[in-house]
Structures are given as C-alpha cells and as structure tokens.
Design an enzyme around this catalytic site. Structure first.
Site, PDB file in Angstrom:
ATOM      1  N   LYS A 121     -11.102   3.892   6.669  1.00  0.00           N
ATOM      2  CA  LYS A 121      -9.911   3.094   6.980  1.00  0.00           C
ATOM      3  C   LYS A 121      -9.823   2.828   8.478  1.00  0.00           C
ATOM      4  O   LYS A 121      -9.537   1.708   8.911  1.00  0.00           O
ATOM      5  CB  LYS A 121      -8.645   3.817   6.463  1.00  0.00           C
ATOM      6  CG  LYS A 121      -8.571   3.783   4.938  1.00  0.00           C
ATOM      7  CD  LYS A 121      -7.528   4.727   4.373  1.00  0.00           C
ATOM      8  CE  LYS A 121      -7.688   4.786   2.850  1.00  0.00           C
ATOM      9  NZ  LYS A 121      -6.846   5.787   2.209  1.00  0.00           N
ATOM     10  N   GLN A 150      -2.827  10.353   3.564  1.00  0.00           N
ATOM     11  CA  GLN A 150      -3.971  10.479   2.665  1.00  0.00           C
ATOM     12  C   GLN A 150      -3.674  11.533   1.598  1.00  0.00           C
ATOM     13  O   GLN A 150      -3.310  12.667   1.913  1.00  0.00           O
ATOM     14  CB  GLN A 150      -5.226  10.858   3.483  1.00  0.00           C
ATOM     15  CG  GLN A 150      -6.503  10.867   2.678  1.00  0.00           C
ATOM     16  CD  GLN A 150      -6.894   9.483   2.157  1.00  0.00           C
ATOM     17  OE1 GLN A 150      -6.827   8.499   2.861  1.00  0.00           O
ATOM     18  NE2 GLN A 150      -7.290   9.423   0.889  1.00  0.00           N
ATOM     19  N   ASP A 156       0.716   1.396   1.693  1.00  0.00           N
ATOM     20  CA  ASP A 156       0.042   1.847   0.473  1.00  0.00           C
ATOM     21  C   ASP A 156       0.850   1.446  -0.774  1.00  0.00           C
ATOM     22  O   ASP A 156       0.336   1.480  -1.889  1.00  0.00           O
ATOM     23  CB  ASP A 156      -0.122   3.382   0.486  1.00  0.00           C
ATOM     24  CG  ASP A 156      -1.573   3.808   0.698  1.00  0.00           C
ATOM     25  OD1 ASP A 156      -2.469   2.949   0.568  1.00  0.00           O
ATOM     26  OD2 ASP A 156      -1.800   4.994   0.990  1.00  0.00           O
TER      27      ASP A 156
END
Ligand code: NAD
Length: 301
Positions: free
Chosen positions: A53, A97, A120
């Site tokens: 990322k 994460q 997200d």
C-alpha cells in the site's frame, strides 16, 4: 468455449495512469493526498500488505504515513492515534491493517475512524451506505471487482449473481453492491448445503472463500463470468485462487486469473478512495456555505 481473460493488472495500470491528472489538479490547489496506514504488531503477511500500500501511494503521488505500533499497544493508544489522524488535515484516508492483536476490539477501532477518512469503507456508516446505495467509500476489493465486471461490457441488472463467501470485507459488500445494480444475488457460505446447486445457476460467479480448488467446471454454467477473489498459497509456494482456473476457463465466457485479477485492483481502489477523499475535503473547504458535518456517533455493543 474458452474464456476471455479479465486482466486486473492492465486495468489497474490504466486507472493509476488516470490518477496522475487528479493528483496534479490537487497539487495546483495546494493539496497532496495523504493516506495513513496503521499496523499493530508484526504479522508478516500484514507487513507485506502494508508495504504494498505504501509503495502504491509513492507511485501515485499520494503521501503515506506509515504508523507501526508494537503488538502490545493498548487499545486506548490505538484510538488516540486515530483521533490524532482524524484531526490532521494532511491525512485524507486512514486504514488500520487487519487482523488486530486479540486484546484490541476491531469494531471499536474501525468506528473511531472519521467517516470522511474511512477509505477502506469498513465504518458502520459506510457499511450502512452500501445498504441504501450511497456509501462514501465503497470497500476496495468489491469495488475493484465491480470495475473488472464493467470491462466485460455486461449489464448486471437482472443477471443471476452468486457470491461464494459472506465475509464483511468481501462477500457481503459485494452482494450489496450488485443488488444495488439490480442483479438477483445469492450469497453462499461455509454452511450452504450443496454449493453446486447454487453456483450452476450463476450468470456471474464471484468466489471469495479462501479455499483452493473449491469451484470446479461441473459447478459452472456454460458462458458464465467467473471472478476469483481467493488468494491461497499452496505448500509449494504457488499462489492460486479458489477456482480451478484451467478447467473453468473452458466453460466460462470471462474469467479472472490469480494472480493478476482482483489482487492488483484492491490497492488501486484504495488509492482511488484516498484521492476521492482529498477531492471531497477540498470541495468542502471551498464551499462557502459548508458546515462541518459528522455522522452520528455509533455506540458499540
Ligand atoms: P473470510 O475467511 O473472512 O471469509 C470466507 C468466507 O467464505 C466465509 O463467509 C465462509 O463461510 C466462506 N466459505 C469458506 N469455505 C467455504 C466453502 N467450502 N463453501 C462456501 N463458502 C465457504 O475470508 P475473506 O477475507 O472474505 O477472503 C476470502 C478470500 O479472498 C481469501 O482467499 C483471501 O485471501 C482473499 N482476498 C483477496 C483479496 C484481493 O485483493 N484479491 C482481498 C481480500 C480477500
């Protein structure tokens, strides 16, 4: 019939090329999009994902803030980190994460991220937005699948879509997004009896179960579009999806390979959401009549 390949790598590259213009336009207005990635602990797979990322951010002109916290970081400290990032105007997207260490409650952490920076798409506000069809940030993997489907030129309205896998990050949001596009959607999961009875009816079959070889040709309708979200590492190190690619490609009309299908799209859609967030923040700042707006606080439990 031999299927045409849906090339996620190529689409991802094309999309990233298009990002350049948007990044330049933001730069003209004095804005550099910024993405904060929080990693708690040192799970090796998570480290690889976070590394990917951060690398994608660099390639696309997005500033990344990589926040690595020790595995025993108290939940309160993670929440305080998120609060600081929520208030930082240089940060347009925040992601944490997953998975988190067991002493941290994932929902508490996800709900702490500002809905304006939830790139997200896992905050309950954005999840709810999927139900009614106007989420701010669609979750990255299903969003990528939707764009891959679009490249086939297929109108999903009225099609039988079968989603195998019902996780919160892939299967469920995928089903909602396609329902919004007026597909007839069936969701299957580990407790589904006779999976093949469902999959054989699919005009579009999307598989996200994490089980190599789950979908074999007998389970697939002739001419179906098959999207394989699964990523599985075999004992010999080979990466495969959930679909028997060599067999199923002889029946499908379109199919995604693994690797090179859905995988590259997920990170690209994360960058897309971060750019969108930066553009949104700029519009909000520029609108004379803009009043800072927050979603109602959602209590856990
Ligand atoms: P998960 O483990 O959270 O959920 C798996 C789902 O599949 C569950 O709903 C489970 O009930 C269902 N399932 C398991 N076995 C099944 C079976 N035999 N028949 C029918 N359903 C079954 O997994 P996830 O996070 O949704 O990920 C699924 C797969 O997709 C994994 O391989 C993961 O690595 C991959 N993935 C890929 C990307 C990407 O960018 N390509 C992103 C996220 C996840």
């Amino acid at each position: 019939m031999t299927a045409q390949i849906i090339d996620g790598k190529a689409l991802s590259k094309r999309l990233r090329e298009g990002f350049r213009e948007r990044v330049d336009h933001l730069a003209d207005q004095g804005v550099q999009p910024g993405l904060a990635v929080i990693l708690v602990g040192d799970n090796p797979a998570s480290r690889v994902y976070v590394g990917n990322k951060v690398k994608a951010c660099e390639e696309c002109g997005v500033r990344s803030f990589h926040i690595a916290l020790p595995v025993d970081t108290p939940q309160a400290e993670v929440l305080a980190t998120i609060a600081r990032l929520n208030a930082d105007p240089a940060v347009h997207g925040i992601l944490i994460q997953l998975p988190l260490p067991p002493h941290i409650e994932p929902r508490a952490v996800l709900e702490a991220i500002s809905v304006h920076k939830d790139v997200d798409g896992f905050h309950l506000y954005n999840v709810g937005g999927l139900v009614v069809g106007n989420t701010i940030f669609p979750p990255c993997t299903p969003y990528g699948v939707q764009l891959l489907l679009d490249t086939t030129g297929t109108d999903v309205a009225g099609k039988n879509v079968v989603v195998v896998g019902a996780s919160n990050i892939v299967g469920k949001p995928m089903a909602l997004m396609l329902l919004q596009r007026e597909a007839t959607v069936t969701i299957c999961h580990a407790r589904t009896r006779d999976l093949a009875q469902h999959t054989i009816l699919a005009d579009i079959l999307i598989v996200a179960a994490g089980k190599p070889g789950l979908i074999v040709p007998q389970m697939v309708k002739e001419g179906a579009i098959v999207i394989d979200v699964g990523i599985n590492r075999l004992p010999d190190g080979k990466i495969v999806g959930d679909v028997d690619f060599d067999g199923v490609k002889e029946k499908a009309s379109w199919i995604t390979p693994v690797p090179g299908g859905v995988g590259p799209m997920t990170v690209t859609m994360l960058i897309e959401n971060t750019l969108r967030s930066a553009e949104r923040a700029l519009r909000m700042r520029q609108a004379d009549d803009f009043q800072e707006w927050e979603a109602p606080t959602l209590k856990n439990g």
